[in-house]
Design a protein around this motif. Structure first.
Motif, PDB file in Angstrom:
ATOM      1  N   LYS A   8      -6.743   9.249   3.582  1.00 33.90           N
ATOM      2  CA  LYS A   8      -5.804   8.120   3.604  1.00 33.90           C
ATOM      3  C   LYS A   8      -6.502   6.855   4.102  1.00 33.90           C
ATOM      4  O   LYS A   8      -6.308   5.770   3.538  1.00 33.90           O
ATOM      5  CB  LYS A   8      -4.595   8.439   4.484  1.00 33.90           C
ATOM      6  N   GLU A   9      -7.286   6.993   5.168  1.00 36.33           N
ATOM      7  CA  GLU A   9      -8.008   5.833   5.705  1.00 36.33           C
ATOM      8  C   GLU A   9      -8.966   5.251   4.667  1.00 36.33           C
ATOM      9  O   GLU A   9      -9.024   4.036   4.479  1.00 36.33           O
ATOM     10  CB  GLU A   9      -8.781   6.216   6.971  1.00 36.33           C
TER      11      GLU A   9
ATOM     12  N   ASP B  90      -8.775   5.612   1.405  1.00 33.82           N
ATOM     13  CA  ASP B  90      -7.955   5.058   0.324  1.00 33.82           C
ATOM     14  C   ASP B  90      -7.412   3.689   0.711  1.00 33.82           C
ATOM     15  O   ASP B  90      -7.377   2.767  -0.116  1.00 33.82           O
ATOM     16  CB  ASP B  90      -6.807   6.026   0.001  1.00 33.82           C
ATOM     17  N   TYR B  91      -7.011   3.541   1.959  1.00 33.06           N
ATOM     18  CA  TYR B  91      -6.489   2.257   2.437  1.00 33.06           C
ATOM     19  C   TYR B  91      -7.590   1.197   2.434  1.00 33.06           C
ATOM     20  O   TYR B  91      -7.347   0.039   2.076  1.00 33.06           O
ATOM     21  CB  TYR B  91      -5.877   2.406   3.837  1.00 33.06           C
TER      22      TYR B  91
ATOM     23  N   LEU C 170      -0.027  14.965   3.062  1.00 29.33           N
ATOM     24  CA  LEU C 170      -0.290  14.656   4.474  1.00 29.33           C
ATOM     25  C   LEU C 170       0.921  15.022   5.332  1.00 29.33           C
ATOM     26  O   LEU C 170       0.764  15.603   6.409  1.00 29.33           O
ATOM     27  CB  LEU C 170      -0.644  13.177   4.649  1.00 29.33           C
TER      28      LEU C 170
ATOM     29  N   TYR D 187       0.837  -1.206   0.000  1.00 24.12           N
ATOM     30  CA  TYR D 187       0.000   0.000   0.000  1.00 24.12           C
ATOM     31  C   TYR D 187       0.868   1.251   0.000  1.00 24.12           C
ATOM     32  O   TYR D 187       1.854   1.360   0.726  1.00 24.12           O
ATOM     33  CB  TYR D 187      -0.934   0.023   1.214  1.00 24.12           C
ATOM     34  N   SER D 188       0.458   2.209  -0.810  1.00 25.03           N
ATOM     35  CA  SER D 188       1.124   3.500  -0.868  1.00 25.03           C
ATOM     36  C   SER D 188       0.053   4.573  -1.081  1.00 25.03           C
ATOM     37  O   SER D 188      -0.704   4.504  -2.049  1.00 25.03           O
ATOM     38  CB  SER D 188       2.128   3.521  -2.018  1.00 25.03           C
ATOM     39  N   PHE D 189       0.006   5.541  -0.181  1.00 24.34           N
ATOM     40  CA  PHE D 189      -0.973   6.630  -0.284  1.00 24.34           C
ATOM     41  C   PHE D 189      -0.427   7.669  -1.247  1.00 24.34           C
ATOM     42  O   PHE D 189       0.645   8.241  -1.026  1.00 24.34           O
ATOM     43  CB  PHE D 189      -1.230   7.225   1.101  1.00 24.34           C
TER      44      PHE D 189
ATOM     45  N   MET E 175      -6.936  15.022   5.391  1.00 25.38           N
ATOM     46  CA  MET E 175      -5.983  14.158   4.683  1.00 25.38           C
ATOM     47  C   MET E 175      -5.906  12.779   5.336  1.00 25.38           C
ATOM     48  O   MET E 175      -5.807  11.762   4.636  1.00 25.38           O
ATOM     49  CB  MET E 175      -4.600  14.813   4.643  1.00 25.38           C
ATOM     50  N   GLU E 176      -5.949  12.722   6.652  1.00 18.25           N
ATOM     51  CA  GLU E 176      -5.917  11.422   7.335  1.00 18.25           C
ATOM     52  C   GLU E 176      -7.156  10.602   6.993  1.00 18.25           C
ATOM     53  O   GLU E 176      -7.063   9.383   6.788  1.00 18.25           O
ATOM     54  CB  GLU E 176      -5.813  11.615   8.852  1.00 18.25           C
TER      55      GLU E 176
ATOM     56  N   GLN F 281       0.567  11.164   0.181  1.00 17.13           N
ATOM     57  CA  GLN F 281       1.345  11.129   1.428  1.00 17.13           C
ATOM     58  C   GLN F 281       2.174  12.396   1.624  1.00 17.13           C
ATOM     59  O   GLN F 281       2.297  12.895   2.733  1.00 17.13           O
ATOM     60  CB  GLN F 281       2.259   9.897   1.464  1.00 17.13           C
TER      61      GLN F 281
END
Length: 144
Positions: A114-115, A117-118, A14, A6-8, A110-111, A11
């Motif tokens: 990211k969550e 997206d993950y 963020l 996994y790569s955001f 942004m967090e 990032q």
């Protein structure tokens, strides 16, 4: 069955938001310190004026009373100026708090991205894994 790491993609943004939030925290601490210093200086000036007023009640010569009066007026001007400094420091603190709140909100956004997206990444991995298992089962069944 090799799954992708996994790569955001955002990032770096963020990371920037984290830096901005930390800088805002330091700025807030500095603004709070400045306000306290200004308040302390104002209190010291008020104490000096009080002491001068107490001394001026004693028996003194006219020259001494004039000198004390000039000093009291000087202290009064300094107190007015320091009160303006305190007001400016309070305003600066208010703006700094707003900036920190904004930085915190932007970081949280942004967090959250990211969550989400993950979670999408994990779902895609799960689907890929299911596809590979189905392929394996299909090819195994064909060999029988």
């Amino acid at each position: 069955m090799l799954l992708k790491k996994y790569s955001f993609g955002l990032q770096s943004i963020l990371n920037l938001r984290n830096i901005e939030e930390k800088e805002s925290m330091f700025a807030l601490a500095s603004a709070q310190k400045r306000l306290q210093e200004e308040k302390d200086a104002l209190e010291e000036l008020k104490n000096q004026k009080y002491q001068v007023e107490r001394v001026s009640k004693n028996k003194m010569t006219i020259q001494d009373l004039r000198a004390i009066d000039v000093y009291k007026r000087h202290l009064s001007e300094q107190i007015v100026n320091k009160e303006m400094d305190v007001k400016a420091a309070k305003e600066n603190l208010r703006k700094t708090k707003e900036k920190l709140l904004k930085a915190h909100k932007e970081k949280k956004i942004m967090e959250t991205l990211k969550e989400k997206d993950y979670e999408v990444h994990k779902e895609n991995e799960r689907k890929e894994e299911e596809r590979q298992i189905d392929e394996f089962n299909t090819s195994r069944d064909k060999r029988r």
